[in-house]
Design an enzyme around this catalytic site. Structure first.
Site, PDB file in Angstrom:
ATOM      1  N   ASN A 173       0.816  -1.211   0.000  1.00  0.00           N
ATOM      2  CA  ASN A 173       0.000   0.000   0.000  1.00  0.00           C
ATOM      3  C   ASN A 173       0.856   1.270   0.000  1.00  0.00           C
ATOM      4  OD1 ASN A 173      -2.223   1.598   0.066  1.00  0.00           O
ATOM      5  ND2 ASN A 173      -3.038   0.783   1.982  1.00  0.00           N
TER       6      ASN A 173
ATOM      7  N   HIS B 164     -14.700  -4.768  10.438  1.00  0.00           N
ATOM      8  CA  HIS B 164     -14.263  -3.467  10.951  1.00  0.00           C
ATOM      9  C   HIS B 164     -15.467  -2.598  11.290  1.00  0.00           C
ATOM     10  CE1 HIS B 164      -9.893  -3.261   9.279  1.00  0.00           C
ATOM     11  NE2 HIS B 164     -10.146  -4.394   9.862  1.00  0.00           N
TER      12      HIS B 164
ATOM     13  N   ARG C  51     -13.962  -5.615  15.023  1.00  0.00           N
ATOM     14  CA  ARG C  51     -12.955  -4.686  15.495  1.00  0.00           C
ATOM     15  C   ARG C  51     -13.648  -3.364  15.776  1.00  0.00           C
ATOM     16  NH1 ARG C  51      -8.144  -2.163  11.849  1.00  0.00           N
ATOM     17  NH2 ARG C  51      -9.843  -0.699  11.384  1.00  0.00           N
TER      18      ARG C  51
ATOM     19  N   TYR D 208      -7.443   6.937  12.690  1.00  0.00           N
ATOM     20  CA  TYR D 208      -7.272   5.719  11.914  1.00  0.00           C
ATOM     21  C   TYR D 208      -8.488   4.815  12.073  1.00  0.00           C
ATOM     22  CZ  TYR D 208      -6.778   1.023  10.820  1.00  0.00           C
ATOM     23  OH  TYR D 208      -7.076  -0.208  10.306  1.00  0.00           O
TER      24      TYR D 208
ATOM     25  N   ASP E  42      -7.425  -1.891  17.326  1.00  0.00           N
ATOM     26  CA  ASP E  42      -6.127  -1.665  16.694  1.00  0.00           C
ATOM     27  C   ASP E  42      -5.535  -0.355  17.188  1.00  0.00           C
ATOM     28  OD1 ASP E  42      -5.062  -1.924  13.189  1.00  0.00           O
ATOM     29  OD2 ASP E  42      -3.949  -1.461  15.027  1.00  0.00           O
TER      30      ASP E  42
ATOM     31  N   HIS F 115      -2.711   0.701  16.312  1.00  0.00           N
ATOM     32  CA  HIS F 115      -2.024   1.209  15.116  1.00  0.00           C
ATOM     33  C   HIS F 115      -0.696   1.889  15.421  1.00  0.00           C
ATOM     34  CE1 HIS F 115      -2.347   2.176  10.757  1.00  0.00           C
ATOM     35  NE2 HIS F 115      -3.113   1.125  10.819  1.00  0.00           N
TER      36      HIS F 115
ATOM     37  N   GLU G 183      -4.265  -4.707  19.214  1.00  0.00           N
ATOM     38  CA  GLU G 183      -3.319  -4.866  18.099  1.00  0.00           C
ATOM     39  C   GLU G 183      -2.385  -3.678  17.981  1.00  0.00           C
ATOM     40  OE1 GLU G 183      -5.444  -5.225  14.455  1.00  0.00           O
ATOM     41  OE2 GLU G 183      -3.701  -4.707  13.242  1.00  0.00           O
TER      42      GLU G 183
ATOM     43  N   GLU H  50       1.688  -6.883  11.428  1.00  0.00           N
ATOM     44  CA  GLU H  50       1.232  -6.653  10.051  1.00  0.00           C
ATOM     45  C   GLU H  50       2.261  -5.883   9.231  1.00  0.00           C
ATOM     46  OE1 GLU H  50      -2.404  -4.369  10.828  1.00  0.00           O
ATOM     47  OE2 GLU H  50      -1.486  -2.767   9.659  1.00  0.00           O
TER      48      GLU H  50
ATOM     49  N   ARG I 158       0.352 -11.375  13.228  1.00  0.00           N
ATOM     50  CA  ARG I 158      -0.505 -10.664  12.277  1.00  0.00           C
ATOM     51  C   ARG I 158      -0.059 -10.777  10.816  1.00  0.00           C
ATOM     52  NH1 ARG I 158      -4.824  -8.896  11.475  1.00  0.00           N
ATOM     53  NH2 ARG I 158      -4.639  -6.630  11.231  1.00  0.00           N
TER      54      ARG I 158
ATOM     55  N   HIS J 113      -3.521 -10.496   8.851  1.00  0.00           N
ATOM     56  CA  HIS J 113      -3.906  -9.183   8.328  1.00  0.00           C
ATOM     57  C   HIS J 113      -4.734  -9.393   7.061  1.00  0.00           C
ATOM     58  CE1 HIS J 113      -2.168  -5.080   6.837  1.00  0.00           C
ATOM     59  NE2 HIS J 113      -3.216  -4.879   7.585  1.00  0.00           N
TER      60      HIS J 113
ATOM     61  N   ASP K 102      -6.166  -3.667   1.180  1.00  0.00           N
ATOM     62  CA  ASP K 102      -4.931  -3.593   0.398  1.00  0.00           C
ATOM     63  C   ASP K 102      -4.187  -4.915   0.334  1.00  0.00           C
ATOM     64  OD1 ASP K 102      -4.698  -2.056   3.099  1.00  0.00           O
ATOM     65  OD2 ASP K 102      -2.671  -2.834   2.805  1.00  0.00           O
TER      66      ASP K 102
ATOM     67  N   GLU L 148      -8.743 -11.453   9.703  1.00  0.00           N
ATOM     68  CA  GLU L 148      -9.301 -10.133   9.407  1.00  0.00           C
ATOM     69  C   GLU L 148      -9.961 -10.168   8.043  1.00  0.00           C
ATOM     70  OE1 GLU L 148      -6.399  -7.043   9.327  1.00  0.00           O
ATOM     71  OE2 GLU L 148      -7.870  -5.459   9.276  1.00  0.00           O
TER      72      GLU L 148
ATOM     73  N   TRP M 105       1.496   6.521  12.036  1.00  0.00           N
ATOM     74  CA  TRP M 105       0.102   6.660  11.607  1.00  0.00           C
ATOM     75  C   TRP M 105      -0.700   5.425  11.961  1.00  0.00           C
ATOM     76  CZ3 TRP M 105      -2.568   3.741   7.825  1.00  0.00           C
ATOM     77  CH2 TRP M 105      -3.877   4.187   7.628  1.00  0.00           C
TER      78      TRP M 105
HETATM   79  C1  CS2 Z   1      -4.885  -1.957   9.590  1.00  0.00           C
HETATM   80  C2  CS2 Z   1      -4.649  -1.844   8.116  1.00  0.00           C
HETATM   81  O1  CS2 Z   1      -6.376  -3.650   9.028  1.00  0.00           O
HETATM   82  C3  CS2 Z   1      -5.559  -3.270   9.878  1.00  0.00           C
HETATM   83  O2  CS2 Z   1      -5.272  -3.866  10.914  1.00  0.00           O
HETATM   84  O3  CS2 Z   1      -3.736  -1.820  10.369  1.00  0.00           O
HETATM   85  O4  CS2 Z   1      -5.829  -1.427   7.530  1.00  0.00           O
HETATM   86  C4  CS2 Z   1      -3.557  -0.892   7.703  1.00  0.00           C
HETATM   87  O5  CS2 Z   1      -3.883   0.411   8.136  1.00  0.00           O
HETATM   88  C5  CS2 Z   1      -3.434  -0.924   6.195  1.00  0.00           C
HETATM   89  O6  CS2 Z   1      -3.262  -2.249   5.793  1.00  0.00           O
HETATM   90  C6  CS2 Z   1      -2.265  -0.110   5.738  1.00  0.00           C
HETATM   91  O7  CS2 Z   1      -2.090  -0.290   4.352  1.00  0.00           O
HETATM   92 MG    MG Z   2      -3.717  -3.131  12.019  1.00  0.00          MG
END
Ligand code: CS2
Ligand code: MG
Length: 413
Positions: free
Chosen positions: A37, A122, A147, A159, A221, A223, A247, A273, A294, A323, A327, A350, A413
């Site tokens: 991504n 999600h 999630r 996020y 998450d 993140h 996570e 991830e 992950r 994961h 993407d 996921e 991020w």
């Molecule tokens: C996120 C992802 O799904 C998740 O757990 O961490 O959506 C992540 O932000 C993206 O894969 C980044 O490309």
């Molecule tokens: Mg994640």
């Protein structure tokens, strides 16, 4: 069975994807996901310039030898670009082997350990009412685990939370990499405040548990945004809500940081991830600092490498939690599902649902029924790529956002 062609397809149905197609002298083809991504063209170039020419004439059945050849033979090893390219080749060769054997890949991996892979979706909302509606929509869609991501008072964007009111059920899942038609595309920038986040999240989970009860598996998450002690605090604050996992509580490359979190909380931890090698996990696994791995097939060197990683995790009592964002292409998702079925130490999968245009290009056999995902029983991975449809969605630059603290400091991020 000699390889006669290795072609890279870049297409953007709903978002950018990079796919490798390997063709053999017998006319069999295999697909591999090489999507990274925001850095898609780097992997395309690595494959097109430095891998595809080396594959021609090699035996498509020699999966392990090809993996070692591309990993050790490159000299410069590991890293997200390299391991996504290796993953695509490896996955495509497993696809071919399955087609040659007339069996789905999970059968080649030892057969099924379960009837299906528990999926999580999600749920998100800019505020608690919108979040609760999103949970309801996911339960109505058949999810048995969700999630939880929420807006934070005082922050414009967070996020995992779509800016629009449309729920994921209508609009599919939140896509963080925003395509841009600007002459000189740049990542969007977001502002973050960890203390505001830490103050707010217990209220969010209190509302979700109060509304949906104690049974529903809830994931969250972080993140990568917290320091270890902040993550320890959040893990402890959320213990009353019995999370399935927290996570990316803290940036995972500092593996020993998880010791501090582990000392303070029993909230299960998931990480990896952004990892791309089993070597990213050694301390985490040997010291049982995490509960779930992950890594996705697409980012971690393919089916061959992730199978070895999960076997190492199994030795230390750690389960899979692959994961599965938008993407990861349907090819990468299918590869994950074959492993999900075949490994004993499966945890959860996921499942961000791809946009309709994505599924125009990638014809899939996997199915989501009663909260479980199954790869299907088509020979190989069970995914085909429609080149005509792919040609209708040209690549567009798209970047993940950059995060800054209120004082402008760049933050994870
Ligand atoms: C996120 C992802 O799904 C998740 O757990 O961490 O959506 C992540 O932000 C993206 O894969 C980044 O490309
Ligand atoms: Mg994640």
């Amino acid at each position: 069975m000699k390889i006669t062609a290795a072609d890279v397809v870049v297409t953007s149905p709903g978002r950018n994807f990079v796919t490798l197609r390997i063709t053999t002298e017998d006319g069999l083809t295999g697909l591999g996901d090489a999507t990274l991504n925001g850095r898609e063209l780097a992997v395309e170039a690595y494959l097109r310039e430095h891998v595809a020419p080396l594959l021609l004439g090699r035996d498509a059945h020699a999966i392990e030898d090809t993996w070692q050849y591309l990993y050790r033979g490159a000299y410069w090893r590991r890293g997200p670009v390299t391991m996504a390219a290796v993953a695509a080749v490896d996955t495509a060769l497993w696809d071919i082997k399955g087609k040659a054997a007339g069996m789905p890949v999970y059968q080649l991996l030892g057969g099924a350990c379960r009837t299906g892979a528990l999926a999580y979706g999600h749920a998100s909302g800019r505020d608690i009412p919108e979040l609760l509606d999103s949970v309801r929509a996911h339960l109505a869609d058949g999810f048995r685990a969700v999630r939880i991501q929420s807006g934070i008072p005082g922050l414009d964007s967070v996020y995992g939370v779509a800016a629009s009111a449309a729920g994921e059920g209508e609009r599919y899942d939140y896509e963080p990499a925003r395509r841009t038609r600007a002459a000189h595309p740049r990542p969007t920038e977001e502002t973050w405040d960890t203390r505001a986040y830490l103050r707010h999240m217990p209220t969010v989970f209190e509302a979700v548990r109060h509304t949906f009860g104690p049974e529903l598996p809830l994931l969250h998450d972080g993140h990568h945004r917290m320091t270890p002690i902040q993550a320890a605090r959040l893990g402890k604050d959320l213990e009353p809500y019995d999370l399935f996992w927290l996570e990316d509580a803290t940036p995972g490359e500092d593996q020993r940081a998880l010791r501090l979190i582990r000392e303070h909380t029993t909230t299960p931890l998931a990480i990896g991830e952004v990892f791309n090698s089993v070597h990213d996990y050694t301390t985490l696994l040997q010291e049982r600092l995490i509960d779930y791995v992950r890594s996705a097939v697409t980012h971690t060197g393919g089916i061959t490498a992730v199978r070895k990683l999960l076997d190492m995790a199994a030795v230390h009592g750690v389960k899979s939690g692959m994961h599965g964002p938008t993407d990861i292409s349907p090819v990468g998702m299918a590869a994950a599902l074959h492993l999900d079925l075949a490994v004993h130490n499966f945890g959860i999968q996921e499942y961000m649902r791809h946009a309709p245009e994505t599924l125009e290009v990638f014809r899939t056999s996997y199915r989501f029924e009663d909260g479980l995902l199954h790869p299907g029983d088509a020979p190989g991975l069970g995914v085909e790529l429609d080149d005509e449809a792919a040609s209708r969605f040209p690549y567009e630059p798209a970047y993940l956002p950059v995060n800054r603290l209120r004082d402008g400091t760049v933050h994870d991020w």
